[in-house]
Design an enzyme around this catalytic site. Structure first.
Site, short mmCIF file in Angstrom:
data_model
loop_
_atom_site.label_atom_id
_atom_site.label_comp_id
_atom_site.label_asym_id
_atom_site.label_seq_id
_atom_site.Cartn_x
_atom_site.Cartn_y
_atom_site.Cartn_z
N GLY A 32 85.54 173.50 13.05
CA GLY A 32 85.36 172.20 13.68
C GLY A 32 84.85 171.17 12.69
O GLY A 32 84.63 171.46 11.50
N ALA A 33 84.67 169.95 13.19
CA ALA A 33 84.10 168.88 12.38
C ALA A 33 82.68 169.26 11.98
O ALA A 33 81.92 169.79 12.79
CB ALA A 33 84.08 167.58 13.20
N ARG A 34 82.32 169.00 10.75
CA ARG A 34 80.94 169.28 10.23
C ARG A 34 80.52 170.74 10.48
O ARG A 34 79.38 171.00 10.80
CB ARG A 34 79.90 168.37 10.88
CG ARG A 34 80.17 166.92 10.84
CD ARG A 34 80.31 166.39 9.46
NE ARG A 34 81.57 165.63 9.42
CZ ARG A 34 82.24 165.38 8.33
NH1 ARG A 34 81.81 165.81 7.17
NH2 ARG A 34 83.35 164.71 8.37
N ASP A 67 92.33 169.87 0.71
CA ASP A 67 91.39 169.42 1.74
C ASP A 67 91.83 168.04 2.23
O ASP A 67 91.60 167.06 1.53
CB ASP A 67 89.98 169.40 1.14
CG ASP A 67 88.89 169.32 2.21
OD1 ASP A 67 89.21 169.10 3.39
OD2 ASP A 67 87.72 169.48 1.85
N GLU A 122 95.22 163.16 -5.84
CA GLU A 122 95.36 162.60 -4.50
C GLU A 122 96.82 162.71 -4.08
O GLU A 122 97.70 162.19 -4.75
CB GLU A 122 94.89 161.15 -4.47
CG GLU A 122 93.38 161.07 -4.70
CD GLU A 122 92.81 159.67 -4.60
OE1 GLU A 122 93.54 158.77 -4.15
OE2 GLU A 122 91.64 159.49 -4.98
N HIS A 141 82.06 164.40 0.00
CA HIS A 141 82.69 165.63 -0.47
C HIS A 141 82.69 165.69 -2.00
O HIS A 141 82.39 166.72 -2.59
CB HIS A 141 84.13 165.73 0.06
CG HIS A 141 84.21 166.21 1.46
ND1 HIS A 141 85.11 167.14 1.88
CD2 HIS A 141 83.47 165.90 2.55
CE1 HIS A 141 84.95 167.37 3.17
NE2 HIS A 141 83.95 166.62 3.60
N ARG A 161 79.25 166.50 -3.49
CA ARG A 161 78.83 167.89 -3.36
C ARG A 161 79.56 168.79 -4.35
O ARG A 161 79.00 169.70 -4.92
CB ARG A 161 79.08 168.39 -1.94
CG ARG A 161 78.46 169.78 -1.72
CD ARG A 161 78.78 170.27 -0.34
NE ARG A 161 80.20 170.18 -0.11
CZ ARG A 161 80.73 169.88 1.06
NH1 ARG A 161 79.97 169.65 2.10
NH2 ARG A 161 82.04 169.83 1.19
#
Lengths: 177, 177, 177
Positions: free
Chosen positions: A13-15, A87, A66, A53, A56
């Protein structure tokens, strides 16, 4: 199952910590590391998420590409250069669906994944576990996204789901029917 | 746990592969196969979804019964005729709630499942894992649906969750508290 | 892992049975039992939900504390008095975010949990598994909530996810990468 599977899918899921989990799996591989970002920073909120992102992940050892649309091409031209971290598939599908039918693109992606010699870690989302969306476009995206996840999970050697930052292994698994 | 459990529940998100998983579990049983469809084809989108499921299942060996409301009755009158695949409880609950309180219907369904001699594979959805819906009716449906899932999972011999097309076993399970 | 872990996190969707699971885990501990409720009964629907939980828990052996904001303080002043059941972090985060940035409050909560001598069972929700909310505030809540869950799961000794009333163990787990 080998210690270093070729194709790994990380969903969640998100986060839920799926990007961090994918990065730790990718970091376990030897050699070069290529981050294939599918996001387009079309507004401030998205630019901020992309920045989080990147911070980190750090800059050591990662090269960033990209590629919002042609994932199959990006995988083909980076094969042999190290582990690739994609990602994420959710944003990619959203980009692809903005331009037409996603089916051929998903099939091209699966063929490209299948043909890889170097490892790939792919991040996606689980997003079909809420109430049915009232918006018809959201329902269609949810359908196409679920079919995409099934197709990629089907060819992946390992599949993980992140829940509250913890990894849950879905494939290979003991006790399947 | 026997190789062929009597009551199996398959849950999962939208497009998670739960119907295909349920079909493969049902196909593992000997004898006749009855598909109990709870959907009503009230619009083109739904008609298309029903068609997709029917095409995948094929016609070999499957008999289809349409029963949008009286699932307990459909189970009672088909017991002894082979494995039944009920797809799905979410649409059934939606049909039942359109006419009043679902509690008595859910209890009647559970009593009917408990009384079955022939196997039943039941499909439902997980739909409580998104953000709280703004719509009060959606919140109430989510509540009733969650209670229904808990009741059916409680009497099921086996429970599986489909995630990205992969089966995750929830019951019976090692390591429960 | 000891039979009675100090910090246990129970997550899950709406109506997934997570409160009942948390209560059964807490009931397994010896000594006093303190229920720390984070809900504020600001409308009829919420008052009814609170009542349902209270009825199931019963009154035997449970003392209830209402603490919508200062969870760290409530944990500090009840340490040594038995097991504490915190239900739930989602409502607490919602209360905290109504007044400003949640980051410092989440960090204070994690420090308080880390300092506990008596056991604590904490209930939260998984709510990032639906389609991306259209509402920017809902997206922000989903982000902050996910980060909170990751932080608390990171310091918990055991983490469980309730699905259709069934417990799925996320931590500690076999087969993590």
């Amino acid at each position: 199952m080998s210690k270093h599977p070729r194709i790994t899918l990380v969903t969640g899921g998100a986060r839920s910590g799926k990007s961090a989990l994918a990065e730790s799996i990718a970091a376990d591989h030897e050699g070069g590391r290529i981050y294939i970002a599918t996001a387009e920073a079309w507004d401030d909120e998205m630019a901020q998420r992309i920045g989080l992102h990147r911070d980190r992940r750090g800059s050591d050892g990662w090269r960033t590409i990209e590629e919002p649309h042609n994932l199959a091409g990006a995988l083909a031209r980076t094969d042999g250069q190290g582990v690739r971290l994609v990602d994420c598939l959710t944003l990619w599908l959203s980009n692809v669906m903005a331009e037409g039918q996603p089916g051929p693109h998903v099939r091209a992606l699966c063929r490209a994944l299948d043909a890889q010699k170097s490892p790939v870690v792919v991040v996606t989302n689980e997003l079909g576990l809420g109430i049915v969306p009232e918006n018809a476009l959201a329902r269609r995206f949810r359908d196409e996204h679920g079919w995409m996840n099934q197709a990629v999970a089907g060819i992946a050697d390992e599949v993980w789901m992140a829940v509250s930052g913890l990894p849950l292994r879905l494939k290979p698994q003991r006790g399947t029917p």
